[in-house]
Design an enzyme around this catalytic site. Structure first.
Site, mmCIF file in Angstrom:
data_model
loop_
_atom_site.group_PDB
_atom_site.id
_atom_site.type_symbol
_atom_site.label_atom_id
_atom_site.label_comp_id
_atom_site.label_asym_id
_atom_site.label_seq_id
_atom_site.Cartn_x
_atom_site.Cartn_y
_atom_site.Cartn_z
ATOM 1 N N PRO A 43 -7.522 41.369 62.608
ATOM 2 C CA PRO A 43 -6.433 41.169 63.575
ATOM 3 C C PRO A 43 -6.560 42.152 64.732
ATOM 4 O O PRO A 43 -6.785 43.350 64.538
ATOM 5 C CB PRO A 43 -5.179 41.454 62.733
ATOM 6 C CG PRO A 43 -5.594 41.196 61.325
ATOM 7 C CD PRO A 43 -7.028 41.633 61.251
ATOM 8 N N GLU A 44 -6.445 41.625 65.953
ATOM 9 C CA GLU A 44 -6.529 42.460 67.149
ATOM 10 C C GLU A 44 -5.139 42.589 67.761
ATOM 11 O O GLU A 44 -4.150 42.149 67.166
ATOM 12 C CB GLU A 44 -7.563 41.875 68.110
ATOM 13 C CG GLU A 44 -8.962 41.822 67.480
ATOM 14 C CD GLU A 44 -10.047 41.263 68.388
ATOM 15 O OE1 GLU A 44 -9.775 41.010 69.574
ATOM 16 O OE2 GLU A 44 -11.175 41.068 67.901
ATOM 17 N N HIS A 101 -3.613 39.030 46.014
ATOM 18 C CA HIS A 101 -3.758 40.254 46.800
ATOM 19 C C HIS A 101 -2.464 40.673 47.496
ATOM 20 O O HIS A 101 -2.505 41.331 48.531
ATOM 21 C CB HIS A 101 -4.886 40.077 47.821
ATOM 22 C CG HIS A 101 -6.214 39.782 47.185
ATOM 23 N ND1 HIS A 101 -6.918 40.717 46.452
ATOM 24 C CD2 HIS A 101 -6.958 38.637 47.171
ATOM 25 C CE1 HIS A 101 -8.044 40.175 46.019
ATOM 26 N NE2 HIS A 101 -8.084 38.926 46.430
ATOM 27 N N ARG A 139 -9.195 42.623 51.362
ATOM 28 C CA ARG A 139 -10.241 43.634 51.477
ATOM 29 C C ARG A 139 -9.694 45.057 51.384
ATOM 30 O O ARG A 139 -10.452 46.011 51.290
ATOM 31 C CB ARG A 139 -11.020 43.440 52.784
ATOM 32 C CG ARG A 139 -11.659 42.054 52.877
ATOM 33 C CD ARG A 139 -12.553 41.908 54.083
ATOM 34 N NE ARG A 139 -13.757 42.727 53.960
ATOM 35 C CZ ARG A 139 -14.740 42.720 54.861
ATOM 36 N NH1 ARG A 139 -14.646 41.941 55.938
ATOM 37 N NH2 ARG A 139 -15.799 43.490 54.706
ATOM 38 N N LYS A 152 -21.003 56.813 81.723
ATOM 39 C CA LYS A 152 -21.230 56.278 80.378
ATOM 40 C C LYS A 152 -22.441 55.347 80.385
ATOM 41 O O LYS A 152 -22.535 54.448 81.214
ATOM 42 C CB LYS A 152 -20.003 55.515 79.878
ATOM 43 C CG LYS A 152 -18.894 56.393 79.304
ATOM 44 C CD LYS A 152 -17.817 55.529 78.659
ATOM 45 C CE LYS A 152 -16.733 56.389 78.031
ATOM 46 N NZ LYS A 152 -17.228 57.115 76.845
#
Length: 274
Positions: free
Chosen positions: A2-3, A89, A107, A148
């Site tokens: 999930p973002e 879960h 997970r 960078k």
């Protein structure tokens, strides 16, 4: 994983719990990324007074305590009825007055922690600005990208630079402004950076409006899927034709993440700043 849009959508879907009192807490498996606190039972009797988001963390404010919740790679919250069948879960169950909140995480990379000076300093204080805030602008990003040598996509996914611009939304933003994901970040000129900031904000706002992206099993706490994945132009489309020039989209790995791009619309080249 999930973002930012999925976490924001999850947070909003938990609003029905606001001002409800915690009646009971059951820990079915404490072994997440960090162990669920042994004293989590002290939530019992407290009302949930606020829900906020910082980066990919949900900040849950109770009457006496604050918690920090992170979905990790596969975590999700679900509002259920007490008699609904438990899933394998479902690791944490918080019974509120009107609804039950379950944390599900196959997970187990998520976390349920107290928000205290230790976690604040370790997990929150080092974060960069929110991408949808006024603190994230072209001048700021240019200062962070200066000198960078890493690819721009890796830089955008660095939470010390800006938070929450994950793989999906970085891929789409770079595609839409025509910048190669491996382009050295320090090579970008201000005009490109300005366009990129605008596009990142647009993409994230659109994703939030569409409930995030359901690519595998993501859904918000109400069990509703997101629909932003239906608008994806690059992410997950390697081998398909570019919608702009009909060149086959290619894939490369950057920072162990798949990065889809169009070799025609997003050429990799050395740029010379004026």
């Amino acid at each position: 994983m999930p973002e930012l849009p999925e976490v924001e959508t999850t947070k909003t879907s938990l609003f029905p719990l606001l001002n409800q009192k915690v009646l009971s807490v059951e820990v079915r498996n404490p072994s997440l990324r960090w162990p669920i606190p042994e004293d989590i039972q002290k939530l019992v009797g407290q009302r949930l007074t606020g829900l906020n988001r910082r980066s990919k963390y949900i900040l849950a404010e109770f009457e006496q305590d604050q918690m920090l919740w992170h979905l990790g790679m596969s975590g999700s919250f679900r509002l259920t009825e007490p008699n609904d069948e438990l899933r394998k879960h479902d690791h944490l169950i918080i019974q509120f007055e009107d609804q039950q909140l379950r944390y599900h995480d196959p997970r187990r990379f998520g976390c349920i922690l107290w928000l205290n000076p230790e976690t604040q300093g370790k997990l929150i204080d080092t974060l960069g600005p929110e991408p949808l805030s006024t603190d994230f602008h072209a001048e700021y990003l240019a200062s962070k990208l200066k000198n960078k040598s890493v690819g721009i996509k890796i830089a955008l996914m660095d939470n010390h630079v800006v938070v929450g611009v994950g793989n999906i939304y970085a891929t789409e933003s770079l595609f839409n402004v025509g910048i190669h994901p491996a382009q050295p970040a320090g090579d970008l000129i201000m005009q490109q950076i300005e366009k990129l900031v605008v596009e990142i904000k647009r993409i994230l706002k659109s994703a939030i409006d569409l409930g995030g992206s359901t690519l595998r099993d993501y859904s918000n706490a109400m069990g509703e899927n997101g629909y932003f994945q239906q608008t994806l132009l690059a992410y997950g489309r390697a081998g398909e034709m570019c919608v702009n020039c009909e060149t086959p989209l290619e894939n490369l790995k950057l920072g162990q993440r798949a990065s889809v791009f169009c070799p025609q619309c997003q050429p990799l080249k050395k740029l010379r700043k004026p």
